[in-house]
Design a protein around this motif. Structure first.
Motif, PDB file in Angstrom:
ATOM      1  N   HIS A  18       5.758  -5.199  -3.873  1.00  0.00           N
ATOM      2  CA  HIS A  18       4.534  -4.599  -3.368  1.00  0.00           C
ATOM      3  C   HIS A  18       3.908  -3.771  -4.490  1.00  0.00           C
ATOM      4  O   HIS A  18       4.149  -2.581  -4.613  1.00  0.00           O
ATOM      5  CB  HIS A  18       4.861  -3.727  -2.157  1.00  0.00           C
ATOM      6  CG  HIS A  18       3.660  -3.324  -1.372  1.00  0.00           C
ATOM      7  ND1 HIS A  18       3.742  -2.659  -0.174  1.00  0.00           N
ATOM      8  CD2 HIS A  18       2.338  -3.501  -1.589  1.00  0.00           C
ATOM      9  CE1 HIS A  18       2.535  -2.416   0.294  1.00  0.00           C
ATOM     10  NE2 HIS A  18       1.672  -2.914  -0.547  1.00  0.00           N
ATOM     11  N   PHE A  19       3.099  -4.440  -5.294  1.00  0.00           N
ATOM     12  CA  PHE A  19       2.534  -3.787  -6.476  1.00  0.00           C
ATOM     13  C   PHE A  19       1.609  -2.634  -6.080  1.00  0.00           C
ATOM     14  O   PHE A  19       0.879  -2.703  -5.095  1.00  0.00           O
ATOM     15  CB  PHE A  19       1.759  -4.804  -7.316  1.00  0.00           C
ATOM     16  CG  PHE A  19       2.637  -5.865  -7.915  1.00  0.00           C
ATOM     17  CD1 PHE A  19       3.540  -5.546  -8.918  1.00  0.00           C
ATOM     18  CD2 PHE A  19       2.576  -7.175  -7.470  1.00  0.00           C
ATOM     19  CE1 PHE A  19       4.361  -6.514  -9.473  1.00  0.00           C
ATOM     20  CE2 PHE A  19       3.390  -8.147  -8.019  1.00  0.00           C
ATOM     21  CZ  PHE A  19       4.289  -7.819  -9.022  1.00  0.00           C
ATOM     22  N   GLY A  20       1.651  -1.564  -6.880  1.00  0.00           N
ATOM     23  CA  GLY A  20       0.782  -0.420  -6.665  1.00  0.00           C
ATOM     24  C   GLY A  20       1.362   0.627  -5.740  1.00  0.00           C
ATOM     25  O   GLY A  20       0.839   1.737  -5.649  1.00  0.00           O
ATOM     26  N   GLN A  21       2.413   0.305  -5.053  1.00  0.00           N
ATOM     27  CA  GLN A  21       3.058   1.242  -4.131  1.00  0.00           C
ATOM     28  C   GLN A  21       3.953   2.203  -4.908  1.00  0.00           C
ATOM     29  O   GLN A  21       4.662   1.818  -5.828  1.00  0.00           O
ATOM     30  CB  GLN A  21       3.894   0.458  -3.119  1.00  0.00           C
ATOM     31  CG  GLN A  21       4.759   1.309  -2.219  1.00  0.00           C
ATOM     32  CD  GLN A  21       3.953   2.073  -1.189  1.00  0.00           C
ATOM     33  OE1 GLN A  21       3.117   1.498  -0.516  1.00  0.00           O
ATOM     34  NE2 GLN A  21       4.198   3.362  -1.092  1.00  0.00           N
ATOM     35  N   GLU A  22       3.924   3.472  -4.535  1.00  0.00           N
ATOM     36  CA  GLU A  22       4.822   4.452  -5.124  1.00  0.00           C
ATOM     37  C   GLU A  22       6.242   4.222  -4.614  1.00  0.00           C
ATOM     38  O   GLU A  22       6.450   3.765  -3.495  1.00  0.00           O
ATOM     39  CB  GLU A  22       4.366   5.866  -4.762  1.00  0.00           C
ATOM     40  CG  GLU A  22       3.036   6.279  -5.369  1.00  0.00           C
ATOM     41  CD  GLU A  22       3.106   6.397  -6.881  1.00  0.00           C
ATOM     42  OE1 GLU A  22       4.181   6.786  -7.383  1.00  0.00           O
ATOM     43  OE2 GLU A  22       2.105   6.100  -7.538  1.00  0.00           O
ATOM     44  N   SER A  23       7.211   4.559  -5.431  1.00  0.00           N
ATOM     45  CA  SER A  23       8.602   4.410  -5.025  1.00  0.00           C
ATOM     46  C   SER A  23       8.909   5.345  -3.856  1.00  0.00           C
ATOM     47  O   SER A  23       8.502   6.506  -3.843  1.00  0.00           O
ATOM     48  CB  SER A  23       9.538   4.730  -6.185  1.00  0.00           C
ATOM     49  OG  SER A  23      10.886   4.687  -5.760  1.00  0.00           O
ATOM     50  N   THR A  24       9.626   4.817  -2.871  1.00  0.00           N
ATOM     51  CA  THR A  24      10.015   5.610  -1.711  1.00  0.00           C
ATOM     52  C   THR A  24      11.535   5.768  -1.616  1.00  0.00           C
ATOM     53  O   THR A  24      12.036   6.286  -0.609  1.00  0.00           O
ATOM     54  CB  THR A  24       9.502   4.948  -0.414  1.00  0.00           C
ATOM     55  OG1 THR A  24      10.041   3.615  -0.320  1.00  0.00           O
ATOM     56  CG2 THR A  24       7.987   4.887  -0.389  1.00  0.00           C
ATOM     57  N   ALA A  25      12.257   5.318  -2.624  1.00  0.00           N
ATOM     58  CA  ALA A  25      13.725   5.407  -2.592  1.00  0.00           C
ATOM     59  C   ALA A  25      14.169   6.864  -2.648  1.00  0.00           C
ATOM     60  O   ALA A  25      13.606   7.682  -3.381  1.00  0.00           O
ATOM     61  CB  ALA A  25      14.315   4.630  -3.763  1.00  0.00           C
ATOM     62  N   SER A  26      15.181   7.196  -1.888  1.00  0.00           N
ATOM     63  CA  SER A  26      15.695   8.554  -1.867  1.00  0.00           C
ATOM     64  C   SER A  26      16.537   8.810  -3.112  1.00  0.00           C
ATOM     65  O   SER A  26      16.949   7.870  -3.807  1.00  0.00           O
ATOM     66  CB  SER A  26      16.546   8.782  -0.609  1.00  0.00           C
ATOM     67  OG  SER A  26      17.874   8.331  -0.819  1.00  0.00           O
ATOM     68  N   PRO A  27      16.831  10.070  -3.414  1.00  0.00           N
ATOM     69  CA  PRO A  27      17.679  10.389  -4.569  1.00  0.00           C
ATOM     70  C   PRO A  27      19.089   9.811  -4.450  1.00  0.00           C
ATOM     71  O   PRO A  27      19.813   9.769  -5.446  1.00  0.00           O
ATOM     72  CB  PRO A  27      17.714  11.919  -4.570  1.00  0.00           C
ATOM     73  CG  PRO A  27      16.494  12.340  -3.825  1.00  0.00           C
ATOM     74  CD  PRO A  27      16.298  11.295  -2.779  1.00  0.00           C
TER      75      PRO A  27
END
Length: 268
Positions: A18-27
Motif C-alpha cells: 500500500h504505497f504512500g501509507q505511513e508505517s503502523t507497525a508497533s515497536p
C-alpha cells in the motif's frame, strides 16, 4: 463471484504494498531476512515480541503466519493489515508471532500443497520444509521460545489457511495449534480429500472460521466437511476444534483482523 474471479483475487490480494501509507507497525515488531534455500529465494521475516520480552527471562509460545506483509503494517499490506501487533499489545499477550513474507507472484505456488490442473502451484511441501527445517530452528535458537508442538501454532487465511491445515497433518509433532481462516480448500479439493482418507489421526487444536458471503459458494460446505472429518478422528467431547461462520463475512482482511483476537484467545 465466479470461481475464476476468486482465483485472480487469491493470486493478487496479498501481492502489492500500500504505497504512500505511513508505517503502523508497533515497536514490538522487527524484521530480518533469511535464506530459504528450499524455495530458492530469500524471505523477509517479521517478528512480534511481547511487550515485556526484554525485561523477562521466560519462554514463549510461537505463532507462525504466512503473508507477513499483511499482519502488522498498513504500509506493506495490500488492502489493510490484520493489526496483529495492536491486538496482542492490547491483550498483553505472552506470545511470539513470526510472519513469513509471501512469494508475490509465486504465492500460489508456495501456499498450495498440490498442483491444480488449471492454475498450477503445488510447492507447499518445500514451503513447509523451509518453516520446519530452517525458520523454526532459527527462531528457537535466537529467541526464548517454547519449542514443543503444544506451544507452536500455524495460522493463516485463504491459501494460508489451506497451508496451515495441511501443515498440521504433515507435521503433527511440530504444529499443535492451527488458526484456519477462510481456507481455500477448493483449489486442492480432490487431492486433499485423498490425503484425509489416508490420515487416521488428527492431533491439533484447530480454530476454523469463514464468512457466509465470501464469494465461493462451497466455502462453508468445505469447512463443515473438514470439521466433520476431524470429528471422525477423535471425540468431539475433547473440544479440540471450534468452527465459526460469520454472517455477512467476506473474504478480506477486515474479517480476519476482527476475528483474530477471539481465535487467539481460544487457541491459547
Amino acid at each position: 463471484m465466479a470461481v475464476q474471479k476468486i482465483v485472480v483475487f487469491l493470486l493478487l490480494v496479498f501481492s502489492l504494498p500500500h504505497f504512500g501509507q505511513e508505517s503502523t507497525a508497533s515497536p514490538q515488531v522487527q524484521s530480518f531476512t533469511l535464506e530459504a534455500t528450499q524455495l530458492q529465494t530469500t524471505k523477509k521475516i517479521w517478528l512480534y515480541l511481547p511487550k515485556d520480552y526484554t525485561q523477562s527471562k521466560q519462554h514463549y509460545p510461537v505463532i507462525y503466519m504466512p503473508d507477513g506483509q499483511n499482519l502488522f503494517d498498513a504500509k506493506t499490506s495490500y488492502v489493510g493489515e490484520w493489526k496483529i501487533d495492536e491486538t496482542l499489545d492490547s491483550l498483553n499477550a505472552q506470545v511470539i508471532v513470526v510472519g513469513i513474507e509471501h512469494g508475490g507472484e509465486k504465492r500460489l505456488e508456495e501456499l498450495t500443497p498440490f498442483p491444480n490442473a488449471k492454475y498450477g502451484g503445488g510447492k507447499g511441501d518445500a514451503y513447509l520444509v523451509f518453516l520446519v527445517q530452517t525458520l523454526k530452528p532459527y527462531i528457537d535458537s535466537h529467541y526464548r521460545t517454547k519449542t514443543n508442538a503444544k506451544n507452536t501454532a500455524i495460522f493463516g487465511s485463504s491459501l494460508g489457511g489451506l497451508m496451515a491445515f495441511y501443515a498440521s497433518i504433515k507435521y503433527p509433532d511440530v504444529f499443535g495449534k492451527v488458526g484456519c481462516f477462510s481456507p481455500a480448500f477448493w483449489i486442492n479439493r480432490e487431492p486433499l480429500n485423498q490425503l484425509l482418507a489416508a490420515t487416521k489421526e488428527y492431533k491439533a487444536r484447530i480454530y476454523l472460521l469463514c464468512g457466509d458471503q465470501e464469494g465461493d459458494e462451497d466455502m462453508v460446505k468445505d469447512m463443515q466437511a473438514t470439521e466433520y472429518w476431524i470429528n471422525t478422528q477423535r471425540c468431539s467431547c475433547k473440544k479440540m476444534n471450534k468452527s465459526v461462520i460469520i454472517k455477512g463475512g467476506q473474504h478480506n482482511e477486515k474479517l480476519w483482523s476482527v476475528q483474530f483476537e477471539k481465535a487467539y484467545l481460544w487457541l491459547f
